[in-house]
Enzyme design. Structure first.
Site, mmCIF file in Angstrom:
data_model
loop_
_atom_site.group_PDB
_atom_site.id
_atom_site.type_symbol
_atom_site.label_atom_id
_atom_site.label_comp_id
_atom_site.label_asym_id
_atom_site.label_seq_id
_atom_site.Cartn_x
_atom_site.Cartn_y
_atom_site.Cartn_z
ATOM 1 N NE ARG A 166 -8.651 17.717 11.195
ATOM 2 C CZ ARG A 166 -9.569 17.425 10.277
ATOM 3 N NH1 ARG A 166 -9.569 16.229 9.680
ATOM 4 N NH2 ARG A 166 -10.483 18.295 9.945
ATOM 5 C CE LYS A 167 -13.779 10.288 13.779
ATOM 6 N NZ LYS A 167 -14.196 8.866 13.741
#
Length: 273
Positions: free
Chosen positions: A125-126
């Protein structure tokens, strides 16, 4: 497709502002142009670029497609339309292709390191705010599999969450009654003791976070002997130099934020005929 249309329209508005100043003085008639690769890599972004062409009403024929290998000098696409439209769309068109292709190229570099091994390569999710769908689409094109798209995909208990939980077993029992029956629970662990506790508490997936390959091999052995149904994911310090070492530990999946946040845009240009 609705999200892609919205994304493209917002990108056009962002670049055009109150209107392209060239528009009123642009030459009349139709013009043709080419999008050309100036770097080697993997193409991604075709889906978004075609949506842009449809929205702005110019013709666009791709000669290369998502997932294709690019060599410097390759013609990616041919475009035809009004000069005002092609020129006002140029930067948005190229930005989307360059950004997506950079991520796909990085994902492909990771994937090629472990393509002979039975392990999944996951992104994280970066991602840049508002660009998650776009960047994870590019990651898939390059050969990775998406990890969570958001907090609603899987209940993941990280070290920060653990600070708020006093009894992990009771917490998981409560969670099972509240979340969807098909939703998995993943717990981040940094030590072997944490792994044992998490498996005994009922975790579906264990993330071995920032462990060395030797430590993870011990976890894999324990899982295989005591909890064979539990999936194992390795994460932390996984880059192009280390990805194969982690893949050889026997885990089911590897996750790396580098696939997206360390990717460098490819260089493309648009040339008018």
């Amino acid at each position: 497709m609705i999200n892609i249309k919205k994304f493209v329209k917002n990108a056009i508005i962002e670049d055009n502002g109150r209107g392209d100043l060239f528009f009123d003085v642009a030459p009349k008639g139709k013009f043709t142009a080419k999008a050309i690769a100036k770097d080697d890599g993997i193409l991604a972004g075709e889906l978004y670029a075609k949506a842009l062409a449809k929205t702005e009403k110019f013709d666009c024929k791709f000669l290369k497609h998502d997932g294709d290998v690019l060599k410097k000098g390759d013609v990616i696409a041919k475009l035809e339309g009004k000069a005002s439209i092609l020129l006002s769309s140029e930067r948005t068109f190229l930005n989307m292709l360059q950004h997506a292709s950079g991520i796909a190229t990085m994902a492909n570099k990771f994937a090629s390191k472990i393509e002979d091994l039975d392990v999944a390569l996951l992104d994280t999710r970066k991602t840049r705010p508002q660009l998650r769908d776009f960047e994870k689409y590019a990651s898939r094109i390059g050969g990775a599999i998406n990890h969570r798209l958001g907090l609603d995909d899987c209940l993941m208990i990280k070290d920060t969450h653990m600070r708020t939980i006093t009894d992990l077993s009771e917490f998981i029992k409560k969670a099972r009654k509240r979340i969807s029956w098909v939703t998995k629970i993943e717990i981040e662990c940094e030590t072997f003791e944490q792994v044992k506790n998490a498996m005994e508490a009922g975790a579906d997936i264990i993330m071995c976070d920032n462990m060395e390959p030797a430590q993870i091999k011990e976890v894999v052995k324990f899982r295989n002997e005591e909890h064979p149904h539990v999936l194992l994911e390795a994460s932390g310090n996984i880059n192009l130099e280390t990805v194969r070492d982690y893949a050889l530990t026997g885990v089911d999946a590897l996750s790396s934020g580098s696939i997206i946040h360390q990717a460098t845009w490819l260089d493309f240009s648009m040339k008018f005929d």
